[in-house]
Design an enzyme around this catalytic site. Structure first.
Site, PDB file in Angstrom:
ATOM      1  N   SER A   1       6.757   2.325  -6.412  1.00  0.00           N
ATOM      2  CA  SER A   1       7.942   2.533  -7.258  1.00  0.00           C
ATOM      3  C   SER A   1       9.231   2.254  -6.501  1.00  0.00           C
ATOM      4  O   SER A   1      10.268   2.009  -7.120  1.00  0.00           O
ATOM      5  CB  SER A   1       7.971   3.981  -7.771  1.00  0.00           C
ATOM      6  OG  SER A   1       6.814   4.254  -8.516  1.00  0.00           O
TER       7      SER A   1
ATOM      8  N   CYS B   1      12.410 -10.481 -12.553  1.00  0.00           N
ATOM      9  CA  CYS B   1      11.079 -10.895 -13.026  1.00  0.00           C
ATOM     10  C   CYS B   1      10.401  -9.730 -13.749  1.00  0.00           C
ATOM     11  O   CYS B   1       9.763  -9.914 -14.799  1.00  0.00           O
ATOM     12  CB  CYS B   1      10.207 -11.363 -11.869  1.00  0.00           C
ATOM     13  SG  CYS B   1      10.995 -12.608 -10.829  1.00  0.00           S
ATOM     14  N   LEU B   2      10.544  -8.524 -13.194  1.00  0.00           N
ATOM     15  CA  LEU B   2       9.914  -7.359 -13.831  1.00  0.00           C
ATOM     16  C   LEU B   2      10.474  -7.148 -15.237  1.00  0.00           C
ATOM     17  O   LEU B   2       9.735  -6.783 -16.159  1.00  0.00           O
ATOM     18  CB  LEU B   2      10.132  -6.093 -12.990  1.00  0.00           C
ATOM     19  CG  LEU B   2       9.481  -6.074 -11.598  1.00  0.00           C
ATOM     20  CD1 LEU B   2       9.710  -4.725 -10.918  1.00  0.00           C
ATOM     21  CD2 LEU B   2       7.986  -6.368 -11.666  1.00  0.00           C
TER      22      LEU B   2
ATOM     23  N   GLU C   1       4.553  -2.332 -13.690  1.00  0.00           N
ATOM     24  CA  GLU C   1       5.860  -2.744 -14.251  1.00  0.00           C
ATOM     25  C   GLU C   1       6.757  -1.529 -14.479  1.00  0.00           C
ATOM     26  O   GLU C   1       7.486  -1.461 -15.458  1.00  0.00           O
ATOM     27  CB  GLU C   1       5.683  -3.496 -15.581  1.00  0.00           C
ATOM     28  CG  GLU C   1       4.766  -4.679 -15.521  1.00  0.00           C
ATOM     29  CD  GLU C   1       5.305  -5.782 -14.633  1.00  0.00           C
ATOM     30  OE1 GLU C   1       6.499  -5.750 -14.309  1.00  0.00           O
ATOM     31  OE2 GLU C   1       4.508  -6.651 -14.251  1.00  0.00           O
TER      32      GLU C   1
ATOM     33  N   PRO D   1       0.815  -1.220   0.000  1.00  0.00           N
ATOM     34  CA  PRO D   1       0.000   0.000   0.000  1.00  0.00           C
ATOM     35  C   PRO D   1       0.852   1.276   0.000  1.00  0.00           C
ATOM     36  O   PRO D   1       0.517   2.241  -0.679  1.00  0.00           O
ATOM     37  CB  PRO D   1      -0.828  -0.125   1.287  1.00  0.00           C
ATOM     38  CG  PRO D   1      -0.899  -1.597   1.548  1.00  0.00           C
ATOM     39  CD  PRO D   1       0.374  -2.178   1.034  1.00  0.00           C
TER      40      PRO D   1
ATOM     41  N   ILE E   1     -11.671   9.931 -33.176  1.00  0.00           N
ATOM     42  CA  ILE E   1     -12.195   9.631 -34.524  1.00  0.00           C
ATOM     43  C   ILE E   1     -13.574   8.981 -34.424  1.00  0.00           C
ATOM     44  O   ILE E   1     -14.449   9.211 -35.259  1.00  0.00           O
ATOM     45  CB  ILE E   1     -11.190   8.752 -35.304  1.00  0.00           C
ATOM     46  CG1 ILE E   1      -9.941   9.583 -35.623  1.00  0.00           C
ATOM     47  CG2 ILE E   1     -11.815   8.180 -36.578  1.00  0.00           C
ATOM     48  CD1 ILE E   1      -8.832   8.839 -36.340  1.00  0.00           C
TER      49      ILE E   1
HETATM   50  P1  FAD Z   1       3.909   5.449  -6.582  1.00  0.00           P
HETATM   51  O1  FAD Z   1       5.190   4.719  -6.540  1.00  0.00           O
HETATM   52  O2  FAD Z   1       3.370   6.000  -5.322  1.00  0.00           O
HETATM   53  O3  FAD Z   1       4.066   6.641  -7.645  1.00  0.00           O
HETATM   54  C1  FAD Z   1       3.116   7.690  -7.783  1.00  0.00           C
HETATM   55  C2  FAD Z   1       3.674   8.682  -8.802  1.00  0.00           C
HETATM   56  O4  FAD Z   1       4.900   9.237  -8.317  1.00  0.00           O
HETATM   57  C3  FAD Z   1       4.005   8.022 -10.148  1.00  0.00           C
HETATM   58  O5  FAD Z   1       3.740   8.901 -11.196  1.00  0.00           O
HETATM   59  C4  FAD Z   1       5.511   7.786 -10.052  1.00  0.00           C
HETATM   60  O6  FAD Z   1       6.156   7.714 -11.305  1.00  0.00           O
HETATM   61  C5  FAD Z   1       5.919   9.048  -9.286  1.00  0.00           C
HETATM   62  N1  FAD Z   1       7.211   8.866  -8.622  1.00  0.00           N
HETATM   63  C6  FAD Z   1       7.524   8.000  -7.623  1.00  0.00           C
HETATM   64  N2  FAD Z   1       8.818   8.108  -7.317  1.00  0.00           N
HETATM   65  C7  FAD Z   1       9.348   9.058  -8.138  1.00  0.00           C
HETATM   66  C8  FAD Z   1      10.661   9.604  -8.344  1.00  0.00           C
HETATM   67  N3  FAD Z   1      11.721   9.189  -7.625  1.00  0.00           N
HETATM   68  N4  FAD Z   1      10.810  10.562  -9.298  1.00  0.00           N
HETATM   69  C9  FAD Z   1       9.760  10.970 -10.051  1.00  0.00           C
HETATM   70  N5  FAD Z   1       8.516  10.483  -9.920  1.00  0.00           N
HETATM   71  C10 FAD Z   1       8.320   9.538  -8.977  1.00  0.00           C
HETATM   72  N6  FAD Z   1       2.171  -4.951  -8.315  1.00  0.00           N
HETATM   73  C11 FAD Z   1       2.601  -6.208  -7.991  1.00  0.00           C
HETATM   74  O7  FAD Z   1       3.512  -6.373  -7.201  1.00  0.00           O
HETATM   75  N7  FAD Z   1       2.016  -7.311  -8.562  1.00  0.00           N
HETATM   76  C12 FAD Z   1       0.984  -7.208  -9.455  1.00  0.00           C
HETATM   77  O8  FAD Z   1       0.483  -8.231  -9.947  1.00  0.00           O
HETATM   78  C13 FAD Z   1       0.493  -5.895  -9.803  1.00  0.00           C
HETATM   79  N8  FAD Z   1      -0.583  -5.752 -10.631  1.00  0.00           N
HETATM   80  C14 FAD Z   1      -1.115  -4.502 -10.823  1.00  0.00           C
HETATM   81  C15 FAD Z   1      -2.311  -4.362 -11.523  1.00  0.00           C
HETATM   82  C16 FAD Z   1      -2.891  -3.115 -11.689  1.00  0.00           C
HETATM   83  C17 FAD Z   1      -4.213  -2.979 -12.375  1.00  0.00           C
HETATM   84  C18 FAD Z   1      -2.228  -1.960 -11.192  1.00  0.00           C
HETATM   85  C19 FAD Z   1      -2.818  -0.593 -11.409  1.00  0.00           C
HETATM   86  C20 FAD Z   1      -1.051  -2.082 -10.492  1.00  0.00           C
HETATM   87  C21 FAD Z   1      -0.481  -3.346 -10.278  1.00  0.00           C
HETATM   88  N9  FAD Z   1       0.672  -3.511  -9.510  1.00  0.00           N
HETATM   89  C22 FAD Z   1       1.137  -4.767  -9.190  1.00  0.00           C
HETATM   90  C23 FAD Z   1       1.271  -2.351  -8.827  1.00  0.00           C
HETATM   91  C24 FAD Z   1       2.158  -1.495  -9.716  1.00  0.00           C
HETATM   92  O9  FAD Z   1       3.325  -2.169 -10.048  1.00  0.00           O
HETATM   93  C25 FAD Z   1       2.403  -0.171  -8.962  1.00  0.00           C
HETATM   94  O10 FAD Z   1       1.179   0.529  -8.970  1.00  0.00           O
HETATM   95  C26 FAD Z   1       3.509   0.654  -9.569  1.00  0.00           C
HETATM   96  O11 FAD Z   1       4.769   0.102  -9.303  1.00  0.00           O
HETATM   97  C27 FAD Z   1       3.503   2.108  -9.062  1.00  0.00           C
HETATM   98  O12 FAD Z   1       3.452   2.148  -7.671  1.00  0.00           O
HETATM   99  P2  FAD Z   1       2.370   3.073  -6.934  1.00  0.00           P
HETATM  100  O13 FAD Z   1       1.051   2.846  -7.555  1.00  0.00           O
HETATM  101  O14 FAD Z   1       2.529   2.840  -5.489  1.00  0.00           O
HETATM  102  O15 FAD Z   1       2.785   4.570  -7.307  1.00  0.00           O
END
Ligand code: FAD
Length: 390
Positions: A144, A244-245, A369, A140, A343
């Site tokens: 990233s 893996c990613l 990813e 949660p 379109i």
């Molecule tokens: P955050 O990391 O909080 O980022 C929010 C924003 O801040 C983004 O725009 C990001 O680019 C930006 N940001 C963060 N750090 C920086 C930085 N240093 N510089 C500039 N910008 C920054 N995860 C799994 O482990 N397994 C799964 O099977 C999986 N399936 C998914 C399926 C769906 C439908 C979705 C939506 C997500 C899934 N994910 C899964 C999670 C996904 O990998 C994460 O949502 C993703 O890594 C981004 O993390 P976050 O949503 O916490 O965003």
């Protein structure tokens, strides 16, 4: 002189072997019959009607762990796998995600890092689709930046005990095995967790406006006790999950172009038949400019995917090369879907056409990813020698 083919303007089919064309066509044919007719309804309902049955069908076709060798897995090439991803995502990004999470994340993690005993236990059944896997890295409060994850695992006698929460986990609601990454005193370690272990629960994440034909879960791990054999013996640190990613991102380089192709073809078809001001809208210069630009980006993206696929099969890819492909192709695919939607006018927002579904789905693909920004930072670091991650 060969004639211009508006669906294959660069004659990319000529770059494929007859076997590769056969793989692509057989995947397309199965999806046209068994998935395409239902997928808009699945998206609308927010769930795939019979996911386990679908997994078994994908298993029969050899789509699960398609590019992995041994353990009765298909051992196909990276290009074959990429071509399948295009067809899967031309149906729906959620459907491609089901296959990617199974093959490139859960199965790859076990295939690459688990003990021999665990490989034998899980991989053959995952290849047939009898066993479904998921991959728990995101939390949660940690997306990233997975290195700061809070899920922990501690030694209790000969066993290990996991505690924590994983978020946004695809296939998580019905998986039989979850690959879970957790902090130890000696860095992050990976475990193959049977989901019927006491203390493991999965809760469906509802209210998604994207990837609705794919189940997404929150995994809660409360004192989940595992034998030492469940631990990936060698790998420590972020190297495990990142390996893996990289595999899954490669599939997205291709798959995103499938969603783009489906939207582009819908827009092209619509532009040739829809009339306004007494003529097809495809006759207006502004529409033609949109179609021409979409055509360029779609086929440049496919060419990039094929180049990366050939290179992966020949010598392997750097993580930066995979980032290059994921960043470019998902961003351009989303732009193609958004332009296609314009379109189609009002029809563009209807699920009667695939475009808005692909467009909404790609918002997830843009984020998971590695977000756009993460891939820009990976490339930025490689280009300048300076890390801007923190
Ligand atoms: P955050 O990391 O909080 O980022 C929010 C924003 O801040 C983004 O725009 C990001 O680019 C930006 N940001 C963060 N750090 C920086 C930085 N240093 N510089 C500039 N910008 C920054 N995860 C799994 O482990 N397994 C799964 O099977 C999986 N399936 C998914 C399926 C769906 C439908 C979705 C939506 C997500 C899934 N994910 C899964 C999670 C996904 O990998 C994460 O949502 C993703 O890594 C981004 O993390 P976050 O949503 O916490 O965003």
């Amino acid at each position: 002189m060969p004639a211009f083919d508006r669906l294959d303007p660069l004659s990319l089919d000529d770059l494929l072997t007859p076997d590769e064309v056969a793989v692509r066509d057989s995947v397309r044919s199965m999806l046209t019959q068994q998935v395409q007719p239902h997928v808009a309804q699945w998206f609308e309902a927010g769930q795939v009607a019979a996911p386990r049955e679908l997994f078994r069908e994908f298993g029969k076709l050899g789509l699960l762990g398609m590019h992995l060798e041994g353990y009765t897995l298909p051992g196909m090439s990276s290009v074959d796998y990429g071509l399948a991803c295009v067809e899967l995502e031309a149906c729906d990004s959620g459907v491609r995600s089901m296959v990617s999470v199974q093959g490139s994340l859960a199965m790859y993690a076990i295939w690459r890092w688990a003990s021999e005993e665990e490989k034998q236990r899980w991989l053959p059944g995952m290849g047939t689709g009898e066993i479904v896997g998921c991959f728990g890295l995101t939390e949660p409060d940690h997306g990233s930046d997975p290195g700061s994850m809070r899920t922990t695992v501690r030694r209790v006698g000969d066993d290990w005990v996991l505690d924590g929460t994983k978020m946004w986990i695809s296939n998580g609601t019905f998986a039989d095995v979850a690959v879970v990454w957790a902090q130890t005193d000696e860095g992050i370690r990976g475990f193959a967790v049977p989901t019927d272990t006491p203390g493991f629960t999965a809760r469906e994440i509802k209210h998604k406006m994207s990837l609705r034909a794919s189940a997404t879960a929150e995994l809660v791990l409360e004192g989940v006790r595992l034998p030492d054999s469940a631990r990936f013996p060698e790998v420590r640190g972020l190297k495990g999950p990142l390996s893996c990613l990289t595999e899954a991102r490669f599939g997205i380089v291709w798959g995103s172009m499938g969603a783009a192709r489906s939207s582009y073809e819908a827009a092209l078809d619509y532009a040739r038949t829809r009339e306004q001001f007494g003529r097809p809208i495809g006759g207006f210069q502004l529409t033609q400019a949109k179609l021409a630009d979409m055509c360029l980006e779609l086929h440049k993206g496919l060419l990039l995917a094929l180049h990366l696929g050939r290179r992966k099969d020949d010598v392997g890819l750097t993580t930066e090369q995979v980032s290059f492909g994921k960043l470019n192709n998902v961003r351009e695919a989303l732009e193609i879907c958004r332009t296609s939607r314009t379109i189609l006018g009002a029809n563009g927002i209807s699920l009667e056409y695939p475009v808005i579904r692909h467009m909404n789905n790609l918002e997830s693909v843009l984020t998971y990813e590695g977000t756009v920004e993460m891939h820009q930072l990976i490339l930025g670091q490689a280009l300048t020698g300076e890390s801007a991650f923190s």
